[in-house]
Design a protein around this motif. Sequence first.
Motif, PDB file in Angstrom:
ATOM      1  N   ALA A   1      32.889  51.813  37.728  1.00  0.00           N
ATOM      2  CA  ALA A   1      32.241  50.612  37.196  1.00  0.00           C
ATOM      3  C   ALA A   1      33.213  49.796  36.358  1.00  0.00           C
ATOM      4  CB  ALA A   1      31.028  51.016  36.353  1.00  0.00           C
ATOM      5  N   LEU A   2      34.031  50.476  35.537  1.00  0.00           N
ATOM      6  CA  LEU A   2      35.025  49.767  34.727  1.00  0.00           C
ATOM      7  C   LEU A   2      36.031  49.036  35.616  1.00  0.00           C
ATOM      8  CD1 LEU A   2      36.273  49.066  31.986  1.00  0.00           C
ATOM      9  CD2 LEU A   2      37.528  51.240  32.089  1.00  0.00           C
ATOM     10  N   PHE A   3      36.410  49.665  36.718  1.00  0.00           N
ATOM     11  CA  PHE A   3      37.326  49.035  37.674  1.00  0.00           C
ATOM     12  C   PHE A   3      36.753  47.715  38.175  1.00  0.00           C
ATOM     13  CE2 PHE A   3      38.302  49.091  42.433  1.00  0.00           C
ATOM     14  CZ  PHE A   3      39.425  48.296  42.303  1.00  0.00           C
ATOM     15  N   MET A   4      35.492  47.717  38.596  1.00  0.00           N
ATOM     16  CA  MET A   4      34.889  46.494  39.144  1.00  0.00           C
ATOM     17  C   MET A   4      34.633  45.444  38.063  1.00  0.00           C
ATOM     18  SD  MET A   4      32.345  47.929  42.124  1.00  0.00           S
ATOM     19  CE  MET A   4      31.495  49.113  41.079  1.00  0.00           C
ATOM     20  N   VAL A   5      34.208  45.893  36.884  1.00  0.00           N
ATOM     21  CA  VAL A   5      33.943  44.946  35.793  1.00  0.00           C
ATOM     22  C   VAL A   5      35.229  44.261  35.333  1.00  0.00           C
ATOM     23  CG1 VAL A   5      33.216  44.769  33.372  1.00  0.00           C
ATOM     24  CG2 VAL A   5      31.864  46.121  34.990  1.00  0.00           C
ATOM     25  N   SER A   6      36.286  45.045  35.124  1.00  0.00           N
ATOM     26  CA  SER A   6      37.552  44.454  34.662  1.00  0.00           C
ATOM     27  C   SER A   6      38.207  43.618  35.757  1.00  0.00           C
ATOM     28  CB  SER A   6      38.504  45.556  34.179  1.00  0.00           C
ATOM     29  OG  SER A   6      38.685  46.543  35.175  1.00  0.00           O
ATOM     30  N   ALA A   7      38.018  44.005  37.034  1.00  0.00           N
ATOM     31  CA  ALA A   7      38.541  43.197  38.141  1.00  0.00           C
ATOM     32  C   ALA A   7      37.842  41.844  38.176  1.00  0.00           C
ATOM     33  CB  ALA A   7      38.350  43.927  39.464  1.00  0.00           C
TER      34      ALA A   7
ATOM     35  N   SER B   1      39.624  38.243  37.557  1.00  0.00           N
ATOM     36  CA  SER B   1      39.476  37.141  38.514  1.00  0.00           C
ATOM     37  C   SER B   1      39.011  35.866  37.816  1.00  0.00           C
ATOM     38  CB  SER B   1      38.491  37.530  39.620  1.00  0.00           C
ATOM     39  OG  SER B   1      38.971  38.640  40.347  1.00  0.00           O
ATOM     40  N   GLU B   2      38.068  36.009  36.892  1.00  0.00           N
ATOM     41  CA  GLU B   2      37.601  34.841  36.137  1.00  0.00           C
ATOM     42  C   GLU B   2      38.737  34.235  35.320  1.00  0.00           C
ATOM     43  OE1 GLU B   2      34.447  36.475  33.829  1.00  0.00           O
ATOM     44  OE2 GLU B   2      32.931  36.182  35.374  1.00  0.00           O
TER      45      GLU B   2
ATOM     46  N   GLY C   1      43.917  28.533  31.606  1.00  0.00           N
ATOM     47  CA  GLY C   1      44.065  27.375  30.737  1.00  0.00           C
ATOM     48  C   GLY C   1      42.762  26.862  30.174  1.00  0.00           C
ATOM     49  N   LYS C   2      41.639  27.196  30.819  1.00  0.00           N
ATOM     50  CA  LYS C   2      40.339  26.727  30.321  1.00  0.00           C
ATOM     51  C   LYS C   2      39.300  27.835  30.422  1.00  0.00           C
ATOM     52  CE  LYS C   2      39.424  24.590  34.829  1.00  0.00           C
ATOM     53  NZ  LYS C   2      38.889  23.412  35.527  1.00  0.00           N
ATOM     54  N   ALA C   3      39.733  29.049  30.210  1.00  0.00           N
ATOM     55  CA  ALA C   3      38.850  30.208  30.349  1.00  0.00           C
ATOM     56  C   ALA C   3      37.666  30.147  29.401  1.00  0.00           C
ATOM     57  CB  ALA C   3      39.636  31.501  30.103  1.00  0.00           C
ATOM     58  N   GLY C   4      37.866  29.674  28.206  1.00  0.00           N
ATOM     59  CA  GLY C   4      36.794  29.620  27.223  1.00  0.00           C
ATOM     60  C   GLY C   4      35.652  28.729  27.620  1.00  0.00           C
TER      61      GLY C   4
ATOM     62  N   ARG D   1      44.234  39.301  43.963  1.00  0.00           N
ATOM     63  CA  ARG D   1      44.244  37.867  44.289  1.00  0.00           C
ATOM     64  C   ARG D   1      43.472  37.037  43.267  1.00  0.00           C
ATOM     65  NH1 ARG D   1      42.498  38.230  50.662  1.00  0.00           N
ATOM     66  NH2 ARG D   1      44.476  39.033  51.513  1.00  0.00           N
ATOM     67  N   GLY D   2      42.665  37.717  42.461  1.00  0.00           N
ATOM     68  CA  GLY D   2      41.830  36.987  41.510  1.00  0.00           C
ATOM     69  C   GLY D   2      40.579  36.444  42.150  1.00  0.00           C
ATOM     70  N   THR D   3      40.092  37.115  43.209  1.00  0.00           N
ATOM     71  CA  THR D   3      38.883  36.644  43.904  1.00  0.00           C
ATOM     72  C   THR D   3      37.778  37.691  43.893  1.00  0.00           C
ATOM     73  OG1 THR D   3      39.793  37.409  46.029  1.00  0.00           O
ATOM     74  CG2 THR D   3      40.182  35.108  45.428  1.00  0.00           C
TER      75      THR D   3
END
Length: 351
Positions: A229-235, A239-240, A246-249, A317-319
């Motif tokens: 679960a930690l793997f999927m949550v942190s992935a 990705s987000e 630059g505008k994550a917030g 890939r960040g997807t």
Amino acid sequence: MTDRTERKEGVGKAMDAGGAGDGAPLVHASAPAWRGSAAALLHQPRGQPVPGPCAAATVGVPVGLLKTARPRQWVKNVLIVAAPAAAGELFSWHAVTQLALVFLLFTAAASAVYLINDARDAEADRAHPVKRNRPVAAGRVPVAVAYAVGGALAVLAPLAAATLCNPMTAALLTAYVGMQLAYCISLKHVLVVDLAVVTTGFLMRAMIGGLALGIPLSRWFLITTGFGALFMVSAKRYSEAVQMAGKAGATRALLSEYTTGYLRFVWQLAAGVTVLAYCLWATEEGGVARTSLLPWRQLSMVAFILAVLRYAVFADRGTAGEPEEVVLRDRALAVIGLAWVAMYGLAVANW
């Protein structure tokens, strides 16, 4: 003649005031309310009922509450069958009915959290380009109604679990509701703790099915499930962060405090521990077949590792968004997952 001319001029002014050039009904601003209603009736197409604001509101609130409860997220609650499936206790009538009940109760508890969260964040969501379309933020569901329904579900779900299930199930469901409400109020703003809370929510889903049926939970099952679960949550967080560089917030305030390097480290560490724990579980009884045709437990490691590696492609890939969307979107990952389920099932059945 003068009288007639004045009347024509008056009609012309009324048309201008009503915006006839824009296709608006020819009703003067000072006309009585019944004339506006009559004009609406004249412009209503034949055979179609005139919409009423009360009827629209009556239908809109229940639909809005349902949308706020996030039906697409309910698929996560299927994790309640994980422990019974691992123990081979999934095919009795008692197990099926009990798990169906627990699924409904957990869904109600999770929906309560979503409703309270959206009611609490309604003001902030209205300033967000996407979240402003949520029913509570958009005004389709009153904030007070969202709080009332969410609060009722948050109380009733654990009470129903205490009455219809065993005390451990009720205690876990109560802890889940309390933890998630604390997350909505403050914990989602605390570094690392936010990851731990979301991960624990997945782990609780996997545990509650076993607790409801009185099945002992293996240490390897808990480690594999927790770090998976930690793997999927942190992935997903990674990705987000990559997509909103630059505008994550703007979408999740805490993302601006994480670095992509740190989140990459977390999902890579979690993936490694998940694979290691699963392999230890699969080999703890030896690497040879007992009474089954083939050592399915050991063979299932191949499919499990391939699934983790395939999922890591999307994480890198960040997807990697919602886990269920990643699995359903990628055909290869879905096939690998089905192969793993088949081998795991054969191991449990001892074929």
